[in-house]
Design a protein around this motif. Sequence first.
Motif, PDB file in Angstrom:
ATOM      1  N   PHE A 209       0.252  -1.212  -0.008  1.00  0.00           N
ATOM      2  CA  PHE A 209      -0.399  -0.040   0.092  1.00  0.00           C
ATOM      3  C   PHE A 209       0.732   0.766   0.077  1.00  0.00           C
ATOM      4  CE2 PHE A 209      -2.291  -3.885   1.593  1.00  0.00           C
ATOM      5  CZ  PHE A 209      -3.468  -3.457   1.110  1.00  0.00           C
ATOM      6  N   LEU A 210       0.477   2.314  -1.215  1.00  0.00           N
ATOM      7  CA  LEU A 210       1.616   3.536  -0.970  1.00  0.00           C
ATOM      8  C   LEU A 210       0.937   4.625  -0.649  1.00  0.00           C
ATOM      9  CD1 LEU A 210       2.367   2.059  -5.060  1.00  0.00           C
ATOM     10  CD2 LEU A 210       3.722   2.199  -2.249  1.00  0.00           C
ATOM     11  N   THR A 211       2.047   5.407  -0.501  1.00  0.00           N
ATOM     12  CA  THR A 211       1.643   6.850   0.233  1.00  0.00           C
ATOM     13  C   THR A 211       0.500   7.582  -1.326  1.00  0.00           C
ATOM     14  OG1 THR A 211       3.714   7.385  -0.455  1.00  0.00           O
ATOM     15  CG2 THR A 211       3.247   7.046   1.329  1.00  0.00           C
ATOM     16  N   ASP A 212       0.516   6.808  -1.937  1.00  0.00           N
ATOM     17  CA  ASP A 212      -0.131   8.246  -3.182  1.00  0.00           C
ATOM     18  C   ASP A 212      -1.879   7.248  -3.454  1.00  0.00           C
ATOM     19  OD1 ASP A 212       0.432   5.615  -4.666  1.00  0.00           O
ATOM     20  OD2 ASP A 212       0.352   7.061  -6.531  1.00  0.00           O
ATOM     21  N   GLN A 213      -1.946   6.646  -2.547  1.00  0.00           N
ATOM     22  CA  GLN A 213      -3.228   5.580  -2.677  1.00  0.00           C
ATOM     23  C   GLN A 213      -3.361   4.521  -3.212  1.00  0.00           C
ATOM     24  OE1 GLN A 213      -5.836   6.833   0.037  1.00  0.00           O
ATOM     25  NE2 GLN A 213      -4.605   8.833  -0.582  1.00  0.00           N
ATOM     26  N   SER A 214      -1.908   3.843  -4.223  1.00  0.00           N
ATOM     27  CA  SER A 214      -1.998   2.656  -4.953  1.00  0.00           C
ATOM     28  C   SER A 214      -1.219   1.489  -4.475  1.00  0.00           C
ATOM     29  CB  SER A 214      -0.773   2.609  -6.000  1.00  0.00           C
ATOM     30  OG  SER A 214      -1.051   4.117  -6.487  1.00  0.00           O
ATOM     31  N   ILE A 215      -3.043   0.555  -4.956  1.00  0.00           N
ATOM     32  CA  ILE A 215      -2.329  -0.870  -4.186  1.00  0.00           C
ATOM     33  C   ILE A 215      -1.725  -1.547  -4.591  1.00  0.00           C
ATOM     34  CG2 ILE A 215      -3.599  -2.557  -2.522  1.00  0.00           C
ATOM     35  CD1 ILE A 215      -5.557  -1.066  -2.775  1.00  0.00           C
ATOM     36  N   LEU A 216      -0.762  -2.934  -4.626  1.00  0.00           N
ATOM     37  CA  LEU A 216       0.295  -2.887  -5.760  1.00  0.00           C
ATOM     38  C   LEU A 216       0.562  -4.949  -5.210  1.00  0.00           C
ATOM     39  CD1 LEU A 216       1.634  -3.898  -8.113  1.00  0.00           C
ATOM     40  CD2 LEU A 216       3.340  -2.906  -7.895  1.00  0.00           C
ATOM     41  N   SER A 217       0.352  -6.079  -5.363  1.00  0.00           N
ATOM     42  CA  SER A 217       0.163  -7.320  -5.178  1.00  0.00           C
ATOM     43  C   SER A 217       1.148  -7.910  -5.810  1.00  0.00           C
ATOM     44  CB  SER A 217      -0.770  -8.090  -5.277  1.00  0.00           C
ATOM     45  OG  SER A 217      -2.176  -7.679  -4.907  1.00  0.00           O
ATOM     46  N   LEU A 218       2.277  -8.251  -5.181  1.00  0.00           N
ATOM     47  CA  LEU A 218       3.484  -8.823  -6.000  1.00  0.00           C
ATOM     48  C   LEU A 218       4.339 -10.372  -5.609  1.00  0.00           C
ATOM     49  CD1 LEU A 218       5.662  -7.412  -3.888  1.00  0.00           C
ATOM     50  CD2 LEU A 218       5.674  -5.645  -5.472  1.00  0.00           C
ATOM     51  N   ASN A 219       5.319 -10.230  -6.348  1.00  0.00           N
ATOM     52  CA  ASN A 219       6.376 -12.079  -5.413  1.00  0.00           C
ATOM     53  C   ASN A 219       7.560 -11.052  -4.777  1.00  0.00           C
ATOM     54  OD1 ASN A 219       4.197 -14.032  -5.655  1.00  0.00           O
ATOM     55  ND2 ASN A 219       4.267 -13.526  -7.989  1.00  0.00           N
ATOM     56  N   LEU A 220       7.539 -11.383  -3.794  1.00  0.00           N
ATOM     57  CA  LEU A 220       8.268 -10.880  -3.619  1.00  0.00           C
ATOM     58  C   LEU A 220      10.087 -10.869  -3.282  1.00  0.00           C
ATOM     59  CD1 LEU A 220       9.546  -8.019  -1.352  1.00  0.00           C
ATOM     60  CD2 LEU A 220       9.534  -9.459   0.577  1.00  0.00           C
ATOM     61  N   GLU A 221      10.540 -10.129  -4.369  1.00  0.00           N
ATOM     62  CA  GLU A 221      11.829 -10.803  -4.713  1.00  0.00           C
ATOM     63  C   GLU A 221      12.890 -10.297  -3.939  1.00  0.00           C
ATOM     64  OE1 GLU A 221      11.999 -10.274  -8.769  1.00  0.00           O
ATOM     65  OE2 GLU A 221      11.234 -11.629  -9.056  1.00  0.00           O
ATOM     66  N   SER A 222      12.859  -9.051  -3.829  1.00  0.00           N
ATOM     67  CA  SER A 222      14.151  -8.281  -2.774  1.00  0.00           C
ATOM     68  C   SER A 222      14.393  -7.096  -2.206  1.00  0.00           C
ATOM     69  CB  SER A 222      15.618  -8.275  -4.089  1.00  0.00           C
ATOM     70  OG  SER A 222      15.259  -7.123  -4.605  1.00  0.00           O
ATOM     71  N   LEU A 223      15.280  -6.815  -1.290  1.00  0.00           N
ATOM     72  CA  LEU A 223      14.827  -5.655  -0.318  1.00  0.00           C
ATOM     73  C   LEU A 223      16.011  -4.958  -0.133  1.00  0.00           C
ATOM     74  CD1 LEU A 223      11.911  -3.762   0.803  1.00  0.00           C
ATOM     75  CD2 LEU A 223      12.850  -5.162   3.064  1.00  0.00           C
ATOM     76  N   ARG A 224      16.859  -4.588  -0.462  1.00  0.00           N
ATOM     77  CA  ARG A 224      18.300  -3.165  -0.227  1.00  0.00           C
ATOM     78  C   ARG A 224      18.086  -2.324  -1.193  1.00  0.00           C
ATOM     79  NH1 ARG A 224      18.783  -7.264  -4.392  1.00  0.00           N
ATOM     80  NH2 ARG A 224      18.917  -5.988  -6.759  1.00  0.00           N
ATOM     81  N   ASP A 225      19.371  -1.478   0.049  1.00  0.00           N
ATOM     82  CA  ASP A 225      19.116  -0.036  -0.433  1.00  0.00           C
ATOM     83  C   ASP A 225      18.052   0.853  -0.578  1.00  0.00           C
ATOM     84  OD1 ASP A 225      21.942  -0.607  -1.006  1.00  0.00           O
ATOM     85  OD2 ASP A 225      21.816  -1.264  -3.354  1.00  0.00           O
ATOM     86  N   GLY A 226      17.591   0.794   0.411  1.00  0.00           N
ATOM     87  CA  GLY A 226      16.016   1.516   0.098  1.00  0.00           C
ATOM     88  C   GLY A 226      14.946   1.016  -0.737  1.00  0.00           C
ATOM     89  N   PHE A 227      14.979   0.417  -1.328  1.00  0.00           N
ATOM     90  CA  PHE A 227      14.159  -0.250  -2.125  1.00  0.00           C
ATOM     91  C   PHE A 227      13.800  -1.278  -2.363  1.00  0.00           C
ATOM     92  CE2 PHE A 227      15.962   3.172  -4.633  1.00  0.00           C
ATOM     93  CZ  PHE A 227      15.050   3.506  -5.201  1.00  0.00           C
ATOM     94  N   MET A 228      12.148  -2.079  -2.056  1.00  0.00           N
ATOM     95  CA  MET A 228      12.031  -2.993  -2.549  1.00  0.00           C
ATOM     96  C   MET A 228      11.589  -3.643  -4.072  1.00  0.00           C
ATOM     97  SD  MET A 228       7.943  -4.552  -1.216  1.00  0.00           S
ATOM     98  CE  MET A 228       8.718  -4.413   1.150  1.00  0.00           C
ATOM     99  N   GLU A 229      11.413  -4.816  -4.444  1.00  0.00           N
ATOM    100  CA  GLU A 229      11.340  -5.370  -5.792  1.00  0.00           C
ATOM    101  C   GLU A 229      10.743  -6.837  -5.877  1.00  0.00           C
ATOM    102  OE1 GLU A 229      15.301  -6.052  -7.485  1.00  0.00           O
ATOM    103  OE2 GLU A 229      16.046  -3.367  -7.482  1.00  0.00           O
ATOM    104  N   GLY A 230      10.084  -6.389  -6.813  1.00  0.00           N
ATOM    105  CA  GLY A 230       9.275  -7.559  -6.736  1.00  0.00           C
ATOM    106  C   GLY A 230       8.085  -8.264  -8.673  1.00  0.00           C
ATOM    107  N   ARG A 231       7.933  -8.939  -7.879  1.00  0.00           N
ATOM    108  CA  ARG A 231       6.782  -9.049  -9.488  1.00  0.00           C
ATOM    109  C   ARG A 231       4.924  -9.182 -10.026  1.00  0.00           C
ATOM    110  NH1 ARG A 231       9.592  -9.687 -14.771  1.00  0.00           N
ATOM    111  NH2 ARG A 231      11.668  -9.828 -13.533  1.00  0.00           N
ATOM    112  N   SER A 232       5.126  -8.613 -10.656  1.00  0.00           N
ATOM    113  CA  SER A 232       3.062  -8.345 -11.022  1.00  0.00           C
ATOM    114  C   SER A 232       3.382  -9.040 -11.794  1.00  0.00           C
ATOM    115  CB  SER A 232       3.009  -6.795 -10.303  1.00  0.00           C
ATOM    116  OG  SER A 232       1.838  -7.034 -10.911  1.00  0.00           O
ATOM    117  N   ALA A 233       1.887  -9.742 -12.280  1.00  0.00           N
ATOM    118  CA  ALA A 233       1.305 -10.448 -13.048  1.00  0.00           C
ATOM    119  C   ALA A 233       1.434  -9.200 -14.448  1.00  0.00           C
ATOM    120  CB  ALA A 233       0.514 -11.546 -12.997  1.00  0.00           C
TER     121      ALA A 233
END
Length: 474
Positions: A415-439
């Motif tokens: 859930f993001l500060t601009d109201q967006s909602i995104l479902s994903l498969n979490l892959e990594s978390l580093r250097d202040g970023f979350m990375e993942g993949r959405s269909a």
Amino acid sequence: MKQAITLFLGACVLLAAAHLPGARAEGVITLKSGEKLPGSLDTLDSPYMKVRSTILSKPVDVKVEELDELVSSRPLDIPAQFSVIRLANGDEFYGTLKALDTESLQLQTAWGGLLPVNRKYVQHIGFDSQKAYLRNATESLQGWKSSANSMLPECRNGYWIMRGSNNTDLQTTFPTPSRLHVQFSLYHTNTFRITLSLWQNPDSGSSIDLALSLEKAELAKNSSGQYRTLGRVKRDTARNWYADKTIKRSDVHFYADPEKGNYYLYINGEQVARWEELKEMDNIFENENGDEEEEKEASKKHEFKPGNTFVVSGYDGLNMAMFNLNVFDWNGALPHLADEQDIISKYDGDAPRDKALLVNGDVLRGAISLQENGTIRIKSDHYDVTLPTAKVRALDQKNQGEKKLPEEASDTRVFLTDQSILSLNLESLRDGFMEGRSAAVGKVRIPLQSIRKVQFNLQNPELRKQRETPFRSK
């Protein structure tokens, strides 16, 4: 290891309650077992998530499969003019639509740059030409205060939870426009009641009040202390309705234009009430000039002087949860027909399935494309028109039943500060970023400073059951 973490987090809960403003600013991490820890996410080294906290001497590793959610203290933003993309799985993205064709679209976002979206996953493309004054207001109590010494609701997972036997009375202020569209949803029992006070003016006593319960819907106008009922509608109630204690859901839309005297109430997609405020008839008797002067003087004393206070009052004999509270500057549009009421699509198999819904209620069908100047072009065998997005309410896609989409299997919802909602498969978390993949979107990279909440282990049966009903929690 798990037992040690559980004991440790139990101690952290006590420490977090002992006036640690720094810890509260970080956010709260909740485990599946219910234990909570003030802190923030650091890195992901599967299957462990490294967690930092000001009450810890060093970061601690927690198994990802043991995580429930993270709720940060970052405030919500209310975007200005924007487009909203809603996917079949309930995800939503807010931004500026940059490109659109039959296969894909591109949305400029504040957190992910230019976001490509596969249109086969898209259910709805909307253009918010209504300015938002409150958006998803139940995500927090920020900006709200209790009036009449009432109980504050519990704020959890995007809900205001109003406990049985407690009256909730909350108010906030904003520069209220002349027309309002108020939207909210409720989980409630048959004993609920909720009241909205719009344009409330503490000085003059003016307000427009909507009272809603299982038995009736009532609209009243308070003009400088003079209370007048504009209309009352009985709702369907079965005999012995009070014996039914099951939880129900109501999705409410209320549209109000006091200047024209038009008010509309929709519940679960159906129009429950339409009220028209009758204006005072001019005095037609020539020999009553004195009385006419007295009436004019009385009307001045009871003039409707709108204010900027918005009040929500609620009660349920058991429990009630309010969520998705939005307040807009109403653009005059009313809900459009549901798909099953769309006669043309139902009986004409050759009619174009994609359609543009306009603010004035018109429907245009044909090939839809986005022009370079941001306008929408609709081309059919009968017309070829180009419209500004301010006149377009939404672009409806093919019915989702016609699309064979893979079953949603994402493990994380962001859930993001601009109201967006995104479902994903979490892959990594580093250097202040979350990375993942959405269909629907593919690879995404989200800065942690744009994240206000994360739900983990979406496919876990125990957590899914807890998240279905807001009253279930550990």
